[in-house]
Design a protein around this motif. Structure first.
Motif, PDB file in Angstrom:
ATOM      1  N   THR A  99       0.830  -1.201   0.000  1.00 28.55           N
ATOM      2  CA  THR A  99       0.000   0.000   0.000  1.00 28.55           C
ATOM      3  C   THR A  99       0.861   1.247   0.000  1.00 28.55           C
ATOM      4  N   ARG A 153      -0.257   7.728  -6.150  1.00 28.14           N
ATOM      5  CA  ARG A 153      -1.668   8.021  -6.400  1.00 28.14           C
ATOM      6  C   ARG A 153      -2.024   7.934  -7.879  1.00 28.14           C
ATOM      7  N   THR A 197      -2.593   4.162  -3.659  1.00 28.37           N
ATOM      8  CA  THR A 197      -3.171   2.924  -4.152  1.00 28.37           C
ATOM      9  C   THR A 197      -2.476   1.740  -3.496  1.00 28.37           C
ATOM     10  N   TRP A 236      -6.468  -1.445  -4.006  1.00 22.26           N
ATOM     11  CA  TRP A 236      -6.929  -0.546  -2.956  1.00 22.26           C
ATOM     12  C   TRP A 236      -6.790   0.892  -3.442  1.00 22.26           C
ATOM     13  N   SER A 237      -7.804   1.696  -3.184  1.00 18.28           N
ATOM     14  CA  SER A 237      -7.788   3.116  -3.551  1.00 18.28           C
ATOM     15  C   SER A 237      -8.121   3.930  -2.311  1.00 18.28           C
ATOM     16  N   PHE A 238      -7.144   4.734  -1.861  1.00 15.37           N
ATOM     17  CA  PHE A 238      -7.276   5.520  -0.641  1.00 15.37           C
ATOM     18  C   PHE A 238      -7.721   6.944  -0.981  1.00 15.37           C
ATOM     19  N   ILE A 279      -7.291  11.728   3.775  1.00 19.59           N
ATOM     20  CA  ILE A 279      -7.895  11.596   5.097  1.00 19.59           C
ATOM     21  C   ILE A 279      -8.732  12.817   5.480  1.00 19.59           C
ATOM     22  N   SER A 304     -13.380   5.955   3.403  1.00 14.50           N
ATOM     23  CA  SER A 304     -11.964   6.323   3.355  1.00 14.50           C
ATOM     24  C   SER A 304     -11.157   5.496   2.373  1.00 14.50           C
ATOM     25  N   LEU A 305     -11.696   4.364   1.973  1.00 15.52           N
ATOM     26  CA  LEU A 305     -10.913   3.412   1.185  1.00 15.52           C
ATOM     27  C   LEU A 305     -11.869   2.476   0.448  1.00 15.52           C
ATOM     28  N   TYR A 343     -14.474   0.873   3.212  1.00  9.98           N
ATOM     29  CA  TYR A 343     -13.975   1.162   4.555  1.00  9.98           C
ATOM     30  C   TYR A 343     -14.537   2.507   4.995  1.00  9.98           C
ATOM     31  N   VAL A 400      -3.546   7.334   8.508  1.00 15.54           N
ATOM     32  CA  VAL A 400      -4.555   6.819   7.582  1.00 15.54           C
ATOM     33  C   VAL A 400      -5.487   5.852   8.294  1.00 15.54           C
TER      34      VAL A 400
END
Length: 300
Positions: free
Chosen positions: A65, A69, A106, A120-122, A125, A161-162, A175, A293
């Motif tokens: 992770t 981006r 990501t 995963w895409s964050f 925050i 958030s995710l 998430y 995060v």
């Protein structure tokens, strides 16, 4: 170990950890993945994951992770033949998500046996997203829109958030960050699970709720229901959590290598309509910003 970990050294660590949970590590599976994402490893957060339950037997997962981006990890997987193309909506969702939403980082998951599994895409925050906007993506499962009212009732709908996308299982994880404290109370967990049609939470799960930072839901294109809900806690020592640790997990806790000064873990319990299973994420390569995060998922 240096920041610029070489694929050969990382493969050796992965193989060692897989042996701790008695899973054979396939070089033919793992090496092409390490080679495909080699340029991102210097700054990646690297973790290993083991889970109980029949569905999780026989594999051991690795997670990268905090990848750039601008990276499209699914496109990389396709170009490197790590996964087969598909005309299912799951194959379009990441591109749509990154085209319409702010992405702060990501990530990927892969199994030492099963190969490439998830992206995963964050979100930033300080810029959590809403379910009501996510359902506007053409390829988002209809089950997400169908459960919007459910998430709204528990004050989760505006706190995404995710987003995780599971390609083999064709499912999506949402998430929820900065979740209200009530969500993690025994009453809150029991109410959420009952309304979702999931198994009654065990005493272990309710005790974990008191230490939890995160909650996420799993949905798919094949069912209108929430398929799973997971409660997770971050800790430097899972053996201090108010739950009984399964032997398979305990071995990884006690013996897994790590390359940073302190050890960090995420312990989680996932509940399905028929029961629950437990998961441990052991961080091998950690960054302090990861704590921010993760802990955005704590209210206040």
């Amino acid at each position: 170990m240096s920041e610029n970990i070489e694929p050969a050294a990382l493969y050796s660590v992965i193989e060692q950890c897989a042996q701790l949970v008695e899973v054979p590590c396939s070089r033919d599976t793992v090496w092409p993945i390490l080679a495909a994402y080699e340029d991102t490893l210097a700054h990646a957060v690297i973790a290993f994951r083991v889970a109980t339950g029949e569905a999780n037997a026989g594999d051991f997962d690795c997670r990268f992770t905090m990848l750039p981006r601008q990276l499209d990890p699914y496109a990389v997987a396709l170009s490197e033949n790590l996964i087969a193309p598909t005309d299912h909506p799951v194959g379009d969702l990441l591109r749509e998500l990154h085209g319409e939403f702010p992405i702060d980082g990501t990530g990927i998951d892969f199994g030492v046996v099963g190969g490439f599994k998830k992206t995963w895409s964050f979100f930033p925050i300080d810029d959590l997203q809403s379910v009501s906007k996510l359902v506007g993506l053409p390829s988002m499962p209809e089950s997400v829109a169908g459960n919007l009212d459910f998430f709204t009732r528990y004050d989760l709908a505006d706190r995404v958030s995710l987003v995780g996308i599971d390609y083999p299982h064709r499912s999506v994880n949402l998430y929820f960050g900065a979740a209200p404290a009530e969500v993690f109370s025994a009453e809150g967990i029991t109410s959420i699970f009952r309304e979702a049609g999931l198994a009654r939470p065990s005493d272990r799960l309710l005790r974990l709720g008191a230490r939890a930072f995160g909650i996420y839901a799993t949905m798919s294109w094949d069912s209108p229901k929430v398929e799973r809900i997971t409660i997770a806690a971050m800790t430097s020592d899972p053996m201090t959590l108010p739950v009984r640790i399964e032997p398979k997990i305990e071995n990884l806790v006690r013996k897994s290598p790590y390359s940073t000064e302190d050890r960090q873990f995420v312990y989680a319990i996932t509940t399905t309509p028929t029961g629950e299973y437990h998961k441990l994420q052991s961080y091998f390569k950690w960054q302090s910003r990861v704590r921010n995060v993760l802990l955005v998922s704590q209210d206040g």
